[in-house]
Enzyme design. Structure first.
Site, short mmCIF file in Angstrom:
data_model
loop_
_atom_site.label_atom_id
_atom_site.label_comp_id
_atom_site.label_asym_id
_atom_site.label_seq_id
_atom_site.Cartn_x
_atom_site.Cartn_y
_atom_site.Cartn_z
N LYS A 122 0.94 -1.22 0.10
CA LYS A 122 -0.06 -0.04 0.07
C LYS A 122 1.03 1.13 0.09
O LYS A 122 2.18 1.12 0.44
CB LYS A 122 -0.89 0.03 1.24
CG LYS A 122 -2.17 0.76 1.12
CD LYS A 122 -3.06 0.19 0.28
CE LYS A 122 -4.60 0.61 0.24
NZ LYS A 122 -5.54 -0.51 -0.08
N1 GLU Z 1 -7.15 -0.01 -3.25
C1 GLU Z 1 -7.87 -1.29 -3.51
C2 GLU Z 1 -7.97 -2.28 -2.05
O1 GLU Z 1 -7.96 -1.71 -1.14
C3 GLU Z 1 -7.39 -1.97 -4.85
C4 GLU Z 1 -5.89 -2.27 -4.75
C5 GLU Z 1 -5.69 -2.89 -6.37
O2 GLU Z 1 -6.18 -2.84 -7.39
O3 GLU Z 1 -4.34 -3.15 -6.33
O4 GLU Z 1 -8.16 -3.42 -2.44
#
Ligand code: GLU
Length: 432
Positions: A122
């Site tokens: 993240k």
């Molecule tokens: N931010 C989204 C999540 O929390 C998507 C992450 C992604 O598509 O890599 O799952």
């Protein structure tokens, strides 16, 4: 903590880097699941902290040249065992290392639960994106991308949108990365515009996936969607799409909210009218399609399905006893605290936990990455068919484990996710 004379056994000071309620929640959820599944202690300790974290500070210039702000940015990779790491970038004024690390850990379990070949990551930038102009956002995004460029790559770590970011931000990240290497690399991010190699169906995938699960859960709980009601907290990408697909399934949406507060209409709100309003006015503030209602009251409305699709820490010890729904379908990451989880369980409220509930986004991100690396394009029907298959399979695997081992859906989903990672870690062994 006891100090022992051991070269590696230096107790970690819990008041430092990761000191954040969200990271404590993620760790505690993990430790609870690890205890129930009898996870090997060595592996447990390896998974309790992210493998790599990067904290950067960089300058960002305002449009009128009046100020150069110092901005803090993060990228955290929790597990590098499963393949490249994957996870969104959050722009929010409260982002910190603990929050980003919690979100990275949840990405690991989420990808593993969905059987995607990724570890969790993240990123985040501690700013309020709604206060920045488009050029300011673009400059900030390009500089942040440069600051984390050594960590990301299409075979290394692939960013995507999260709260406060969108396909335009992904386009700027893709462009910045491509400028650096000297050729276009669309696979560096997912959730980018379709014209740059984004996938059909990615934008609405999280909401769509959540509703696929709600349909399965409703079948299990004997809820007739055609006569049921839902309350949706959050009207961003996830909440608005979840509301739209629920409405398509015959569910009456009686309340929604965003940062400006909530709207309630006992006779049902029209999701397309709300979406139109938000498109024109940016938020639901002053919208007259329903009565105004506070965020606190919204969560306690009587309904069949409650969809938290906003921030973390919404269903807590303080309100869990007053929630009046049959099904909580988590679109947000970390909306429910540990104490609230216990109360919901005692009250027999069925929970679709976040790592399952919002996994549709990263699942279609995986499809986007596959299409990019293979140079193929799939139709929307193909994307949705595959998404449906992966979501429903994960739901039934989780439900089976939850019933067999008499554990909550959250613990069952975590164990499903943790188990694959543990197996992979054992198979790879320790280097050197
Ligand atoms: N931010 C989204 C999540 O929390 C998507 C992450 C992604 O598509 O890599 O799952």
């Amino acid at each position: 903590m006891e100090h022992v004379n051991h070269p590696f056994d230096q107790p970690l000071n819990p008041h430092t880097e990761w000191d954040d309620p969200m990271f404590r929640l993620a760790q505690q959820q993990f430790l609870n699941a690890a205890a129930i599944m009898n996870l090997d202690e060595n592996i447990r300790d390896r998974l309790l902290f992210p493998q790599r974290t990067l904290l950067v500070s960089f300058p960002s210039r305002r449009d009128d040249y009046s100020e150069v702000e110092t901005v803090f940015g993060y990228r955290v990779q929790h597990v590098l065992t499963m393949g490249p790491t994957k996870g969104g970038i959050r722009y929010h004024e409260d982002v910190n290392l603990g929050e980003v690390s919690a979100l990275a850990m949840w990405m690991t379990w989420k990808c593993s639960l969905m059987e995607l070949p990724f570890g969790g990551a993240k990123g985040g930038v501690r700013i309020n994106p709604t206060l920045l102009s488009r050029p300011e956002l673009q400059r900030l995004t390009r500089r942040y991308t440069m600051e984390i460029i050594s960590m990301i790559g299409p075979e290394r770590d692939i960013p995507a949108p999260d709260m406060g970011t969108n396909e335009q931000i992904m386009a700027w990240m893709m462009d910045t990365y491509s400028q650096q290497v000297g050729y276009p690399v669309p696979e560096i991010v997912t959730g980018k515009p379709v014209v740059l190699g984004g996938s059909l169906g990615r934008a609405e995938a999280t909401g769509r996936g959540l509703v696929y699960l709600i349909v399965e859960a409703a079948g299990f709980l004997n809820i007739d969607l055609g006569t049921s009601t839902a309350v949706v907290q959050g009207f961003g990408n996830v909440g608005a799409n979840a509301a739209k697909f629920l409405e398509e399934n015959g569910v009456q949406i009686i309340a929604v909210s965003d940062v400006s507060g909530g709207l309630y209409n006992a006779n049902g709100l029209s999701v397309s009218a709300l979406q139109q309003y938000v498109e024109q006015h940016r938020s639901l503030a002053d919208c007259t399609l329903g009565e105004r209602i506070s965020n606190e009251a919204l969560l306690e409305l009587e309904c069949d399905i409650l969809v938290p699709a906003a921030l973390q820490n919404q269903i807590t010890e303080a309100n869990a006893a007053h929630i009046k729904c049959r099904l909580v379908a988590e679109g947000a990451n970390g909306p429910t605290t540990l104490e609230a989880d216990e109360i919901l369980q005692q009250r027999g409220i069925f929970v679709l936990p976040d790592i399952l509930g919002n996994a549709g986004g990263v699942t279609v991100s995986y499809f986007e990455w596959v299409q990019g690396t293979q140079n193929v394009t799939w139709t929307l029907e193909e994307i949705n068919r595959r998404l449906h298959m992966i979501m429903t399979r994960a739901f039934h695997r989780t439900l089976l484990r939850s019933q067999r081992d008499r554990i909550t859906m959250r613990t069952a989903a975590l164990i499903e996710g943790i188990q694959r990672v543990a197996e992979a870690k054992l198979a790879r062994g320790v280097f050197p």
